[in-house]
Scaffold this motif. Structure first.
Motif, mmCIF file in Angstrom:
data_model
loop_
_atom_site.group_PDB
_atom_site.id
_atom_site.type_symbol
_atom_site.label_atom_id
_atom_site.label_comp_id
_atom_site.label_asym_id
_atom_site.label_seq_id
_atom_site.Cartn_x
_atom_site.Cartn_y
_atom_site.Cartn_z
ATOM 1 N N VAL A 1 64.053 49.105 14.742
ATOM 2 C CA VAL A 1 64.064 47.646 14.755
ATOM 3 C C VAL A 1 64.803 47.171 16.007
ATOM 4 O O VAL A 1 66.012 47.372 16.149
ATOM 5 C CB VAL A 1 64.757 47.080 13.505
ATOM 6 C CG1 VAL A 1 64.825 45.551 13.578
ATOM 7 C CG2 VAL A 1 64.017 47.523 12.246
ATOM 8 N N LEU B 1 68.364 50.462 12.984
ATOM 9 C CA LEU B 1 68.589 49.126 13.533
ATOM 10 C C LEU B 1 69.145 49.251 14.942
ATOM 11 O O LEU B 1 70.207 49.828 15.152
ATOM 12 C CB LEU B 1 69.551 48.337 12.652
ATOM 13 C CG LEU B 1 69.132 48.148 11.191
ATOM 14 C CD1 LEU B 1 70.133 47.246 10.470
ATOM 15 C CD2 LEU B 1 67.725 47.581 11.076
ATOM 16 N N THR C 1 71.916 42.920 14.884
ATOM 17 C CA THR C 1 72.038 43.991 13.881
ATOM 18 C C THR C 1 72.902 43.562 12.699
ATOM 19 O O THR C 1 72.499 43.736 11.539
ATOM 20 C CB THR C 1 72.559 45.283 14.527
ATOM 21 O OG1 THR C 1 71.487 45.900 15.258
ATOM 22 C CG2 THR C 1 73.073 46.265 13.491
ATOM 23 N N LEU D 1 70.931 41.167 10.513
ATOM 24 C CA LEU D 1 69.931 41.832 9.684
ATOM 25 C C LEU D 1 70.555 42.492 8.466
ATOM 26 O O LEU D 1 70.032 42.415 7.349
ATOM 27 C CB LEU D 1 69.178 42.867 10.514
ATOM 28 C CG LEU D 1 68.014 42.369 11.358
ATOM 29 C CD1 LEU D 1 67.555 43.445 12.327
ATOM 30 C CD2 LEU D 1 66.861 41.951 10.448
ATOM 31 N N VAL E 1 72.256 52.816 12.366
ATOM 32 C CA VAL E 1 72.428 51.816 13.418
ATOM 33 C C VAL E 1 72.683 52.551 14.728
ATOM 34 O O VAL E 1 73.482 53.502 14.769
ATOM 35 C CB VAL E 1 73.598 50.850 13.127
ATOM 36 C CG1 VAL E 1 73.810 49.896 14.301
ATOM 37 C CG2 VAL E 1 73.352 50.068 11.844
#
Length: 521
Positions: free
Chosen positions: A16, A261, A268, A271, A489
């Protein structure tokens, strides 16, 4: 072509954010032909965009169609001003829109990460990934990469105002060094950029979209979806199973074995929060149903503040802009420094400052140049907090610039120091004198106010989903979100402490290492 208008139902890896980190991850993860990868970017493709490629006037993109247009929440420390915090909204992210400075900081920066609980993220751990990411001709191979995707180097044509900055620093007793990405980053140096110069004087950006993603586009296992804003992460119990995102204005769900992410230090945490991951009380206040208690999401927000508005009048017309209008920089210590250089400045061809400053002073013409001092050792920490589950509702971005009084004192020192640099003999034939702040502004009270009025962002947002093992950490040292499975992440948000450098190169190194970690997870 891997660009798709409709994604498949599921993927092995779903990245993402197609920014500085996301392009690296998508390219590296798709090197495994058996792994399917989807890269989802909220903005458009970078391909064919002249403003991105021809980067001499990069700052003209601020506030334009390839910028998210974010701004900080006002505080009394900056006299109630909302400060622009540009973030790239295009493939390549901010690596497609920034000033292209390529720096990694000091050994002590990363060793401090490891000491704080980010095991495996010390300088020696990251050095192979810094080297793997770049091609830097003439660099010391003990520190620099010779065959990586990102093409890096100093300008071959340097403006006299940049040459003078190097000489002025030497006059003031600041070391002059060959490479701030080698053994030490303290001193004056000709700046490295992730860009290439043409024989015709052109200056072309070398973003991660160009360096990593474009060479991977022929792979059938890599799909790229642009213009697709992501609403949230789909959770089934404590497992992330995909995302909800817009495809042709319709909200769809795409599943994945792994969701990574890489939307950056501002988006981030948003989200995560919109997905119900964060501090339960704050989520409820925003009308978001809490799904996973992780109070550190969005906290620990750090950035490097700078002073826009330190402008000088040249004695003669400065001629054509070379490169991005810079070419040299200086890192040095204030009286408040602890373990290394905490102040920084770059040279800029042309004026710097907001509309108010330009309305108050004559900063027109091609006889104006600026020094842009910044604070690399900022102690002020803020937060990013969603106000709603609706992705169209702006979040609260609060970097808290100058909240710590030591930061203000150091920035006043930086203002004085860059004016002293231009007062050296190195600038005698170049500089007529200062324009802003004017020579009449000598009292400390006036200079403190000037700093508060002219603080801006270096656009180095970091830290909002930091690595660690304590209760406020968001990801563990493997970059997995603590307490959840299937969710990682990998971007500047995981930095425990912002390094004493521009954050582009460290973000790329994080993504390089993340790809290795994910391949073995």
């Amino acid at each position: 072509m891997p660009f798709v208008t409709t994604p498949a139902a599921s993927y092995d890896h779903l990245v993402v954010g197609g920014g500085a980190a996301g392009c690296v991850l998508a390219a590296r993860l798709s090197e495994d032909p058996d792994a399917t990868v989807l890269l989802v970017e909220s903005g458009p493709s970078h391909s064919g965009v002249r403003e991105i490629l021809e980067a001499a006037h990069w700052d003209a993109m601020i506030g334009g169609p390839y910028d998210h247009g974010y701004a900080s929440a006002p505080t009394e420390h900056v006299l109630g001003r909302a400060i622009a915090m540009p973030r790239g909204r295009v493939l390549g992210g901010s690596s497609s829109t920034n000033a292209m400075l390529w720096y990694r900081g000091a050994r002590a920066d990363y060793d401090a990460w490891a000491a704080s609980g980010a095991t495996g993220w010390g300088y020696d751990d990251l050095l192979p990934f810094f080297r793997r990411s770049e091609t830097r001709p003439g660099g010391d191979p003990a520190y620099r990469g010779l065959d990586g995707p990102v093409r890096v180097g100093p300008l071959t044509r340097v403006h006299p105002i940049a040459h003078a900055l190097i000489d002025a620093a030497g006059e003031r007793g600041i070391p002059v060094i060959d490479d701030a990405n080698a053994a030490s980053n303290e001193g004056a140096v000709y700046a490295d950029y992730n860009a290439i110069e043409g024989a015709d004087g052109s200056f072309e950006r070398w973003s991660t979209a160009r360096a990593y993603l474009e060479p991977a586009l022929a792979r059938p296992n890599l799909h790229v979806l642009v213009d697709s804003p992501v609403h949230d992460v789909v959770l089934e119990g404590t497992t992330a199973t995909g995302i909800r995102h817009e495809v042709d204005n319709a909200l769809v769900t795409t599943r994945a074995s792994r969701v990574i992410l890489s939307a950056g230090a501002l988006d981030t945490p948003r989200l995560l929060q919109r997905s119900g991951i964060g501090d339960p009380a704050r989520l409820r206040e925003a009308g978001i149903h809490p799904r996973h208690d992780l109070p550190g999401v969005g906290e620990n927000f750090q950035d490097h503040p700078l002073i826009l508005g330190v402008n000088f009048r040249a004695r003669h017309d400065l001629g054509a802009v070379l490169g991005n209008g810079g070419g040299a920089m200086v890192n040095w210590r204030s009286s408040h420094a602890e373990t290394g250089p905490d102040l920084h400045t770059v040279i800029a061809h042309g004026s710097r400052g907001d509309d108010t400053l330009h309305d108050r002073y004559d900063l027109t013409g091609n006889r104006v140049f600026a020094l842009v001092p910044g604070l690399y050792g900022s102690r002020s920490v803020g937060w990013v907090r969603s106000r709603s589950a609706d992705p169209k509702v702006p979040a609260e971005f609060q970097p808290n610039y100058l909240a710590d009084p030591t930061d203000l004192a150091a920035m006043v020192e930086a203002l004085d120091a860059v004016q002293d640099l231009v007062a050296t003999s190195a600038y005698a034939d170049l500089a007529e004198g200062p324009i802003t702040p004017p020579v009449s502004m000598t009292s400390r009270e006036d200079r403190v106010r000037f700093v508060r009025e002219n603080i801006g962002s270096f656009f180095h947002c970091a830290g909002t989903a930091r690595i660690g093992t304590d209760e406020m950490a968001v990801v563990d040292p493997s970059l997995a979100v603590r307490g959840l499975s299937g969710l990682w992440v990998a971007d500047a948000s995981v930095m425990p402490v912002i390094p004493t450098a521009n954050t582009q190169a460290p973000t790329v190194a994080i993504a390089e290492r993340a790809a290795d970690l994910l391949r073995t997870a």
